[in-house]
Design a protein around this motif. Sequence first.
Motif, PDB file in Angstrom:
ATOM      1  N   LYS A 282       1.317  -1.235   0.141  1.00 29.61           N
ATOM      2  CA  LYS A 282      -0.173  -0.786   0.448  1.00 29.61           C
ATOM      3  C   LYS A 282       0.701   1.061  -0.264  1.00 29.61           C
ATOM      4  N   HIS A 283       0.703   1.707  -1.195  1.00 28.08           N
ATOM      5  CA  HIS A 283       1.936   2.583  -1.615  1.00 28.08           C
ATOM      6  C   HIS A 283       1.072   4.010  -0.568  1.00 28.08           C
ATOM      7  N   ALA A 284       1.897   5.016   0.001  1.00 31.59           N
ATOM      8  CA  ALA A 284       1.596   6.127   0.758  1.00 31.59           C
ATOM      9  C   ALA A 284       2.124   6.577  -0.439  1.00 31.59           C
ATOM     10  N   THR A 285       0.881   7.135  -1.173  1.00 32.26           N
ATOM     11  CA  THR A 285       0.612   8.187  -1.943  1.00 32.26           C
ATOM     12  C   THR A 285       0.018   9.469  -1.682  1.00 32.26           C
ATOM     13  N   ILE A 286       0.405  10.006  -3.211  1.00 30.47           N
ATOM     14  CA  ILE A 286       0.126  11.821  -2.940  1.00 30.47           C
ATOM     15  C   ILE A 286      -0.824  11.816  -2.749  1.00 30.47           C
ATOM     16  N   ASP A 287      -1.600  12.946  -2.378  1.00 32.43           N
ATOM     17  CA  ASP A 287      -3.397  12.292  -2.914  1.00 32.43           C
ATOM     18  C   ASP A 287      -3.064  14.153  -3.169  1.00 32.43           C
ATOM     19  N   GLU A 288      -3.206  15.447  -4.609  1.00 31.21           N
ATOM     20  CA  GLU A 288      -3.198  16.660  -4.262  1.00 31.21           C
ATOM     21  C   GLU A 288      -4.214  16.922  -3.599  1.00 31.21           C
ATOM     22  N   SER A 289      -5.188  16.255  -3.299  1.00 35.17           N
ATOM     23  CA  SER A 289      -6.212  16.995  -3.132  1.00 35.17           C
ATOM     24  C   SER A 289      -6.216  17.198  -1.415  1.00 35.17           C
TER      25      SER A 289
ATOM     26  N   PRO B 119       4.297   6.418  -7.525  1.00 33.58           N
ATOM     27  CA  PRO B 119       5.225   4.812  -8.413  1.00 33.58           C
ATOM     28  C   PRO B 119       5.714   4.741  -9.197  1.00 33.58           C
ATOM     29  N   ALA B 120       7.109   4.851  -9.636  1.00 35.73           N
ATOM     30  CA  ALA B 120       8.054   4.944 -11.228  1.00 35.73           C
ATOM     31  C   ALA B 120       6.952   5.248 -12.283  1.00 35.73           C
ATOM     32  N   LEU B 121       6.116   4.087 -12.343  1.00 34.40           N
ATOM     33  CA  LEU B 121       6.010   3.927 -13.407  1.00 34.40           C
ATOM     34  C   LEU B 121       4.217   5.510 -14.170  1.00 34.40           C
ATOM     35  N   GLU B 122       3.927   5.646 -12.847  1.00 33.61           N
ATOM     36  CA  GLU B 122       3.224   7.070 -12.846  1.00 33.61           C
ATOM     37  C   GLU B 122       3.852   8.448 -12.369  1.00 33.61           C
ATOM     38  N   TYR B 123       5.245   8.681 -12.426  1.00 33.83           N
ATOM     39  CA  TYR B 123       5.036   9.958 -11.581  1.00 33.83           C
ATOM     40  C   TYR B 123       5.733  11.150 -13.392  1.00 33.83           C
ATOM     41  N   PRO B 124       5.163  12.077 -12.594  1.00 32.55           N
ATOM     42  CA  PRO B 124       4.656  12.610 -13.613  1.00 32.55           C
ATOM     43  C   PRO B 124       6.304  13.811 -13.760  1.00 32.55           C
ATOM     44  N   ALA B 125       6.138  13.678 -15.210  1.00 33.26           N
ATOM     45  CA  ALA B 125       7.954  14.065 -15.625  1.00 33.26           C
ATOM     46  C   ALA B 125       7.994  15.275 -14.829  1.00 33.26           C
TER      47      ALA B 125
ATOM     48  N   TYR C  15      11.090   1.217   1.471  1.00 30.99           N
ATOM     49  CA  TYR C  15      10.375   0.317   1.526  1.00 30.99           C
ATOM     50  C   TYR C  15       8.440   0.299   2.871  1.00 30.99           C
ATOM     51  N   PRO C  16       7.854   1.062   1.680  1.00 35.06           N
ATOM     52  CA  PRO C  16       6.822   0.456   0.914  1.00 35.06           C
ATOM     53  C   PRO C  16       6.708   1.659  -0.365  1.00 35.06           C
ATOM     54  N   GLN C  17       7.637   3.058   0.436  1.00 31.69           N
ATOM     55  CA  GLN C  17       7.049   4.264   0.024  1.00 31.69           C
ATOM     56  C   GLN C  17       7.605   4.457  -1.422  1.00 31.69           C
ATOM     57  N   PRO C  18       6.996   5.133  -2.773  1.00 34.36           N
ATOM     58  CA  PRO C  18       7.727   5.080  -4.277  1.00 34.36           C
ATOM     59  C   PRO C  18       8.057   6.081  -4.016  1.00 34.36           C
ATOM     60  N   GLN C  19       9.910   5.791  -4.154  1.00 35.44           N
ATOM     61  CA  GLN C  19       9.879   7.778  -3.829  1.00 35.44           C
ATOM     62  C   GLN C  19      11.270   7.171  -4.646  1.00 35.44           C
TER      63      GLN C  19
END
Length: 316
Positions: free
Chosen positions: A14-21, A160-166, A213-217
Amino acid sequence: MSTTANAPKHPPPKHATIDESVTVPYPGDKLDIPGHETRHDQGSRTHRTLKSFSMEGKVCVVTGAARGLGNMFARTFVESGCSKVAIIDLRQEDADKAAAQLVSDFESQGQVEKGEIECIGLGCDVANEAAVQAAFNTIVQKFGAVHAVVANAGIVENYPALEYPAERMRKLFDINVHGVFFCAREAAKHMIEKNIQGSIVLIASMSANIVNYPQPQMPYNSSKAAVKHMAASLAVEWAQKGVRVNSLSPGYMLTALTKAVVAPHVGMLESWAEKTPMGRVGDPEDLKGAIVYLASDASKFTTGSELVVDGGYSII
Ligand SMILES: NC(=O)c1ccc[n+]([C@@H]2O[C@H](COP(=O)([O-])OP(=O)(O)OC[C@H]3O[C@@H](n4cnc5c(N)ncnc54)[C@H](O)[C@@H]3O)[C@@H](O)[C@H]2O)c1
């Protein structure tokens, strides 16, 4: 062959993803968090103590010092004798406020005489080369020199690297890598011009050596590896010019912000502590000795080194 042959053995973390909101307000203005304590049991010493660790007579500059580890570094220098310090941060008002607060805390605690320490705040985006040059010129005009600089400003983001905005990856490198370099270079120029035996400390991270781990950074980890090797490379280039460059790599430090960020993730803090041989995450105060060692004359034959302060996290 089964269609599930390539399926992962374990469910994805479960990634500690960033939710922009979601924005996490920086917790309070009160400096009642570990790392900001300037009056504690160890206190100031009037007994014998190694003179080379003193920051007396040195002009210190810390970037990203309006809060967090940077603010603690600036205060630590004052605790160790420095009386001229510059706080650089993104917004002028935050830098001004932090500078005024630092002076008033030391004065009100009776640790210094009124007017004994000078602290200036400078609003500057370290990713902006011209702004960094202007900030260092202002510091040299005001204080006459620069002796110790901590390039601390840095950001972390999780995708996650596959989605990292350039564009976000570029922004992170602009701050964490190019910004650190602009500050180190400006500091070195002034030190070399004035023939100062200066010390520059680049704040890397244990993430320069391990993958969190598990933070995708991925960009953060790579940026910190770059910072670590930048310190080594600059150290060699400037070794005979009297300028030392080292990196300081903290492990997980429980700053006010880290606390707020991990709060919603049940068990994350405990898992960090569990993976640390010393059985706990770091208190920002755990970095005080390390930053003073690297910035002061105590480390005068140390250059190009990485000092890891992580409770043993990255050795297992
Ligand atoms: N806290 C930790 O656990 C930890 C661990 C290892 C390394 N680090 C590193 O230590 C440094 C400080 O971390 P922190 O936890 O205190 O972070 P923080 O977010 O609390 O503080 C960072 C400061 O840098 C400032 N800043 C951000 N971008 C800037 C820019 N472009 N120009 C100028 N200032 C800018 C911010 O305004 C903020 O005041 C970072 O480089 C971080 O990567 C932190």
